[in-house]
Write an enzyme that holds these catalytic residues in place. Structure first.
Site, PDB file in Angstrom:
ATOM      1  N   SER A 267     -21.970  18.251   1.186  1.00 60.87           N
ATOM      2  CA  SER A 267     -23.350  16.945   1.427  1.00 60.87           C
ATOM      3  C   SER A 267     -23.984  17.158   0.543  1.00 60.87           C
ATOM      4  CB  SER A 267     -23.159  17.114   2.924  1.00 60.87           C
ATOM      5  OG  SER A 267     -24.186  15.860   3.623  1.00 60.87           O
TER       6      SER A 267
ATOM      7  N   ASP B 114     -15.936   9.279   7.259  1.00 62.48           N
ATOM      8  CA  ASP B 114     -17.034   9.676   6.606  1.00 62.48           C
ATOM      9  C   ASP B 114     -17.481   9.060   5.629  1.00 62.48           C
ATOM     10  OD1 ASP B 114     -19.100  11.304   4.619  1.00 62.48           O
ATOM     11  OD2 ASP B 114     -17.988  12.822   4.445  1.00 62.48           O
TER      12      ASP B 114
ATOM     13  N   HIS C  75     -18.030  13.998   8.820  1.00 58.69           N
ATOM     14  CA  HIS C  75     -18.998  14.193   8.161  1.00 58.69           C
ATOM     15  C   HIS C  75     -19.194  14.647   8.714  1.00 58.69           C
ATOM     16  CE1 HIS C  75     -22.025  14.480   4.794  1.00 58.69           C
ATOM     17  NE2 HIS C  75     -22.697  15.104   5.392  1.00 58.69           N
TER      18      HIS C  75
END
Length: 306
Positions: free
Chosen positions: A152, A246, A276
């Site tokens: 991320s 995501d 995610h």
């Protein structure tokens, strides 16, 4: 394909318990809740031959060093935790780092970079690059086999670090980018579809960016949005992992395409049915375990080539 059944069960539980989104909480509450959720989904804590917390005076940053058995310099993954540059810590990446250190095996070093909004852009990027420079010169490290990686926001920082390292050193053997942010203000199909109230969604993305940047114009800086770099040539080989459900999926995949077009050896791996954060959920998602295994296999190959 539909949500993976394990993801669907996780989502249903959140809905039944009406778990509030992190962006509805105070920063202190969100940081604590993020750590608790990651630890709950991470599974058993794997023992590693050696785990040491250190603070390097010249960096002023904490590091955690995971070493498998073996003496002398080792191939090393420098890992940057996720959390939207706002949440996250060395602790939130602990499960990932332990699993990778054992599975490759290799040394993994997590960097405790400064968080926003207390330390906004570009503090985290500069911390990660400085730490990577220092680590590459350490006696513990095989300098010819250093990879940066993260999930991320950590993937964003890894990508930005490779841009700095290409021009300023150190030489890097690879980059592991797990569902990375690569473009501020992206308006992609996956972003537009990312509105699930019980999963990481486009509101989450905007909330993190709002904490990280002090001026929207900073989003045009390639160190914030690596997709906007003038050139991606000369960057190290990459593994880019994305998740079907995501909001960041498309920008991660666009980045993989940019790297490939620039002649960078690149593997793009999308996990269908996943969301995610799944990379940190090895305790509850088979997809998370598979992705950790794929990352370990890729790292093993990169280190063998180094």
């Amino acid at each position: 394909m539909p949500l993976d059944p394990q993801v669907e069960a996780m989502r249903a539980q959140r809905a039944a318990e009406n778990v509030p989104q992190l962006y509805t909480r105070t920063l202190a509450e969100a940081r604590a809740a993020d750590l608790a959720a990651i630890q709950a989904a991470g599974g058993e804590v794997e023992p590693v031959h050696s785990v040491e917390d250190v603070v390097v005076d010249e960096l002023g940053l904490p590091l955690r060093v995971y070493r498998p058995a073996g003496d002398g310099p080792l191939p090393t993954l420098v890992y940057f935790f996720g959390g939207g540059w706002t949440l996250g810590s060395i602790e939130t990446a602990d499960g990932i780092c332990r699993r990778l250190a054992n599975a490759v095996p290799c040394q993994v070093i997590t960097v405790g970079y400064r968080l926003a909004p207390e330390n906004p852009f570009p503090a985290a990027v500069l911390d990660c690059h400085r730490a990577t420079e220092w680590i590459a010169k350490s006696w513990l490290v095989d300098a010819d086999r250093v990879v940066v990686g993260g999930d991320s926001a950590g993937g964003n920082l890894a990508a930005a670090t490779t841009l700095l390292a290409r021009d300023n050193g150190p030489a890097l053997a690879g980059q592991l980018l797990v569902y990375p942010n690569t473009l501020y203000g992206s308006d992609t199909p996956s972003m537009r579809a990312g509105d699930d109230p019980y999963l990481f969604n486009r509101t989450s993305v905007g909330w993190y960016w709002d904490h990280y940047l002090t001026d929207p114009a900073q989003g045009r800086d390639p160190l914030a949005s690596p997709l906007l770099a003038t050139s991606h040539a000369g960057l190290p080989p990459a593994l880019v992992i994305t998740a079907e459900y995501d909001p960041l999926r498309d920008e991660g995949e666009f980045y993989a395409e940019k790297l490939h077009a620039a002649g960078v050896p690149t593997v793009l791996s999308r996990y269908d049915g996943m969301v995610h954060g799944f990379f940190a959920m090895s305790g509850v998602l088979d997809g998370g375990r598979r992705a950790i295994g794929e990352a370990a296999d890729w790292l093993r190959g990169v280190f063998a080539d180094g």
